[in-house]
Design an enzyme around this catalytic site. Structure first.
Site, short mmCIF file in Angstrom:
data_model
loop_
_atom_site.label_atom_id
_atom_site.label_comp_id
_atom_site.label_asym_id
_atom_site.label_seq_id
_atom_site.Cartn_x
_atom_site.Cartn_y
_atom_site.Cartn_z
N ASP A 147 -9.93 -8.65 -20.34
CA ASP A 147 -10.27 -7.99 -21.61
C ASP A 147 -10.19 -6.49 -21.48
OD1 ASP A 147 -12.90 -10.28 -22.73
OD2 ASP A 147 -10.71 -10.45 -22.55
N TYR A 190 -6.74 -5.22 -21.67
CA TYR A 190 -6.27 -5.31 -23.05
C TYR A 190 -6.87 -4.16 -23.87
CZ TYR A 190 -4.98 -7.14 -27.57
OH TYR A 190 -4.43 -7.26 -28.81
N ASP A 191 -8.18 -3.98 -23.67
CA ASP A 191 -8.87 -2.93 -24.44
C ASP A 191 -8.28 -1.56 -24.18
OD1 ASP A 191 -12.26 -4.29 -24.14
OD2 ASP A 191 -10.48 -4.91 -25.28
N LYS A 250 0.36 10.96 5.64
CA LYS A 250 -0.81 10.16 5.26
C LYS A 250 -1.56 10.95 4.20
CE LYS A 250 -4.55 7.33 6.95
NZ LYS A 250 -5.53 7.70 5.93
N ARG A 269 -8.47 -0.35 -4.37
CA ARG A 269 -8.42 -1.26 -3.25
C ARG A 269 -9.67 -2.15 -3.19
NH1 ARG A 269 -7.73 0.50 2.98
NH2 ARG A 269 -9.90 1.09 2.78
N GLU A 295 -0.86 5.88 -3.30
CA GLU A 295 -2.09 6.68 -3.19
C GLU A 295 -2.26 7.53 -4.44
OE1 GLU A 295 -3.49 5.86 -0.42
OE2 GLU A 295 -4.97 7.40 0.09
N CYS A 325 -38.27 37.93 -0.60
CA CYS A 325 -39.59 38.47 -0.96
C CYS A 325 -40.13 39.44 0.08
CB CYS A 325 -40.59 37.34 -1.17
SG CYS A 325 -40.97 36.44 0.34
S1 IVH Z 1 0.57 2.22 4.08
C1 IVH Z 1 -1.72 -1.78 5.42
N1 IVH Z 1 1.26 4.70 3.74
O1 IVH Z 1 -4.31 5.27 4.25
C2 IVH Z 1 -2.01 -0.52 4.76
N2 IVH Z 1 -1.02 4.14 3.57
O2 IVH Z 1 -6.13 4.37 6.33
C3 IVH Z 1 -0.75 0.05 4.22
N3 IVH Z 1 -2.45 6.06 3.01
O3 IVH Z 1 -5.45 2.37 2.66
C4 IVH Z 1 -0.92 1.42 3.83
N4 IVH Z 1 -0.87 7.55 2.91
O4 IVH Z 1 -4.93 4.42 1.22
C5 IVH Z 1 0.25 3.83 3.77
N5 IVH Z 1 2.04 6.84 3.44
C6 IVH Z 1 1.04 5.98 3.47
C7 IVH Z 1 -0.28 6.37 3.22
C8 IVH Z 1 -1.31 5.42 3.28
C9 IVH Z 1 -2.15 7.34 2.77
C10 IVH Z 1 -3.82 5.51 2.97
C11 IVH Z 1 -3.97 4.21 2.22
C12 IVH Z 1 -4.54 3.27 3.22
C13 IVH Z 1 -5.20 4.19 4.16
C14 IVH Z 1 -5.39 3.56 5.51
#
Ligand code: IVH
Length: 703
Positions: free
Chosen positions: A39, A42-43, A121, A142, A177, A413
């Site tokens: 829902d 949809y909302d 990352k 997640r 991300e 003070c």
């Molecule tokens: S692959 C099996 N690629 O890092 C997990 N993750 O510490 C596959 N993250 O939960 C993730 N950059 O939120 C992947 N280039 C990247 C990423 C990345 C950031 C984050 C993601 C993940 C967490 C794990």
């Protein structure tokens, strides 16, 4: 993309998309009885449609779903089960960790050479986007990895997430991300500062806080960006991670442009080093480089351990460091009186943030690190945004440099600072210090202290900010002053009745028992139970005043005693009866608490405030008067009693000022022994401690 502000043609396109989507879903729901979205999802789509129609009413034709069926607006996130778990990544912190990871991959696969894809990352939160027949149908966080939160309405506000993609698969999930770019983070915090809202600690927190909003309009105003890095389909159709990234770009997703395909470990380390170098200049925060096996079939074969896949690992960056110069060291006084030294620095970029100040925590920290004005220092910004000074570089120290001398008076003070026994914090204990006044006043009027109902936190702030109440005694002078000067009833938000009520509750508080009075002063370590101990010891305000009058001023840093004390003069204390040090006889009061009490009363303005207060109010003695032979005695009860339970006996003892202890020691005043008394009785005999019967005890109780 802010739909309400875009031009009519893109609104028309989106409107048509939404009509199709909503038609489709309501068809499934109403005709087939097999809804494929929640829902809430949809909302969200439905609300988006309404918004467009508000801006462009000509689109509101009779064919629009808005003219057919209504949908209720749901406020809570519903849950979405992920089609495959959203795992986390194992961390590597050095080259050895990476070498071990590769060794494991080689062993498990039986291959000598492994192609790796390296990706930044990104420091945000992961999200999974589901597309059906090319249409975005939901977005989820997640969550716990198996079940995520439905944040579709919020995902729809993220500009760079395509609503529609090439229709290659009936169903496809795109993972990536959600981040907030550094500029957007800075803008957000600037505007929050102006509106006095709490600042976000870093872009990751800001992104998470924004995506997980119940009100998608807030998310819309917070500029988020999505970076895609994975595709989940029912059948394995992609051969390599490089293929996946390429396809994601073709679909219109943003994919990082800092991607490298590396054939061996050495190449990978070079890329890692390069990323570390570029890190500060990137538009967004990254906290490492993800190493992924490029071959997806191999990825599948490697599988996953309990929490992490074996095909990928995150090589984290060490915390970023930078060198700069200390321009000055200032001290700040916090709301609870703690004095914090802060280094003012020549601005320097560390971890992508310009830093011009860093906390030095406390005096010991400065002494230990020997940080001086003029020093070159190394800063570190770890996971959060609060930068730390790691160390100073003595070789770069100017010749005439001098150790930092910690101030001995409060920067707000001017009263003498004190340091508790065995404590690192140096404090301003002045009850009238403006920097602490709001906190102190709130404590002063709280339920367990003066219990002044009519003075809530907001009122306290109002009275303080308008200069009407600057110190506790002002509360009891308010009614008098109001007659001529203040005229509360003429102020915004006040009326005759509320003013009468306020004075009524203030006047009710003019009578207070000694323990509550002591508690109201907010002396460090003197909470409710210690206040009771102190009050039971002194019994009356007169005794208490004489006792604290014997306080001596300790020099805060050397603990040496000055020759004269102000305390004795203000309370005319010459007698040694009720000497403050006697408090040490009370079980539960040690040197540390005693010192805090002494420090409080060694402060001239505190004594004046206490005296002034005492003249305005009635401080009631504790129940246990001198007449009670039980006052201040430590009693141990043992065995079974006839007329009462042991618990009742203890309660009675406490009521009349005694302390019930559980074991016999030299501090025990006497033992009350009932039937079948055992070890404790023996112990009392051994130590020569007086033993009473139950009847003896009853006779001691005041009638
Ligand atoms: S692959 C099996 N690629 O890092 C997990 N993750 O510490 C596959 N993250 O939960 C993730 N950059 O939120 C992947 N280039 C990247 C990423 C990345 C950031 C984050 C993601 C993940 C967490 C794990």
């Amino acid at each position: 993309m802010d739909l309400t502000k875009t031009n009519a043609s893109s609104a028309r396109t989106r409107h048509a998309e939404l009509c199709d989507l909503l038609e489709n879903y309501s068809g499934q729901y109403y005709l087939l009885d097999t809804p494929t979205i929640s829902d809430a999802e949809y909302d969200a789509l439905y609300n988006e449609l309404l918004e467009i129609e508000k801006e462009f009413p000509e689109l509101k034709t009779k064919n629009s779903p808005s003219q057919k069926v209504g949908a209720k607006v749901s406020k809570k996130f519903s849950k979405i089960k992920h089609s495959s778990p959203m795992l986390s990544l194992e961390n590597a912190f050095n080259e050895d960790d990476i070498a071990a990871f590769l060794e494991r991959v080689r062993n498990l696969s039986g291959l000598d050479q492994i192609d790796l894809v390296l990706e930044p990352k990104l420091d945000g939160l992961s999200a999974s986007l589901k597309y059906k027949n090319g249409m975005l149908i939901y977005g989820a966080t997640r969550g716990d990895g198996t079940v995520g939160e439905d944040v579709t309405a919020n995902i729809l506000t993220v500009d760079n997430i395509p609503r529609k993609i090439r229709n290659d698969f009936d169903e496809i999930e795109i993972r990536g991300e959600v981040i907030m770019k550094k500029v957007d983070f800075q803008k957000l915090n600037e505007s929050r500062e102006i509106s006095e809202e709490k600042l976000f600690a870093n872009p990751r927190n800001a992104a998470a806080g924004s995506l997980r909003q119940l009100d998608a309009e807030i998310t819309r105003s917070r500029k988020l960006t999505f970076f895609a890095y994975a595709i989940i389909t029912r059948d394995s159709v992609f051969k390599t991670q490089m293929d996946v990234l390429k396809t994601l770009r073709e679909y219109g997703f943003t994919v990082s442009d800092k991607i490298a395909l590396c054939r061996d470990q050495q190449e990978a380390f070079l890329f890692y080093a390069e990323m570390e170098k570029q890190r500060a200049e990137l538009e967004y925060d990254i906290d490492g480089v993800v190493y992924k096996v490029n071959d997806l079939q191999l990825q599948q074969k490697l599988g996953a351990a309990s929490k992490f896949p074996r095909h990928s690992i995150a090589y984290k960056f060490p915390a970023e460091k930078a060198e700069t110069t200390v321009l000055d060291i200032i001290v700040q006084v916090g709301r609870t009186g703690n004095i914090t030294p802060v280094a003012e620095l020549v601005p320097v970029t560390v971890g992508g943030v310009v830093v011009s100040r860093a906390t030095l925590h406390n005096k010991d920290e400065i002494d230990k690190k020997d940080i001086r004005v003029g020093d070159r220092v190394v800063l570190q910004r770890a996971g959060d945004v609060i930068p730390q000074i790691l160390y100073s570089i003595p070789e770069k120290r100017p010749e005439n440099s001098m150790s930092f001398v910690f101030p001995s008076v409060c920067p707000c003070c001017g009263s003498t600072l004190v340091r508790g026994d065995e404590e690192v914090a140096i404090k301003c204990v002045n009850i009238s210090c403006e920097a602490q006044m709001i906190e102190r006043l709130i404590h002063f009027v709280s339920r367990q202290a003066f219990n002044i109902d009519g003075l809530g936190d907001q009122n306290i702030k109002f009275f303080f900010d308008s200069g009407i109440i600057k110190s506790p005694p002002d509360i009891f002078e308010l009614e008098e002053k109001n007659k001529s000067l203040v005229r509360l009833e003429n102020m915004d938000g006040w009326g005759k009745q509320s003013v009468t009520n306020l004075f009524e509750s203030i006047n009710k508080a003019r009578t207070i028992r000694l323990d509550k009075f002591i508690y109201s002063l907010g002396i460090s370590q003197v909470g409710r139970s210690v206040s009771k101990l102190v009050a039971n010891f002194f019994k009356s305000y007169e005794n208490f005043q004489r006792g604290v009058g014997s306080s001596v001023t300790l020099d805060p840093f050397t603990a040496s005693l000055p020759s004269e004390t102000y305390a004795s003069s203000i309370f005319n204390a010459e007698t040694t009866a009720n000497n403050i040090d006697d408090l040490l006889m009370v079980d539960g009061i040690g040197n540390s608490i005693l010192n805090d009490i002494k420090n409080f009363f060694a402060n001239k303005s505190n004594l004046e405030v206490v005296k002034k207060l005492a003249d305005m109010i009635t401080i009631v003695d504790m129940e246990a008067s001198d007449a009670s032979p039980l006052a201040n005695k430590t009693i141990v009860f043992t065995g079974t009693f006839e007329k009462m339970s042991r618990e009742e006996a203890k309660e009675l003892a406490e009521k009349y000022g005694a302390k019930a202890a559980s074991s016999v020691s030299s501090k025990t005043s006497f033992v009350v022994a009932g039937e079948n008394a055992g070890k404790k009785l023996d112990q009392a005999k051994k130590l020569g401690i007086k033993v009473l019967s139950e009847q003896d005890f009853i006779e001691l109780l005041p009638t």
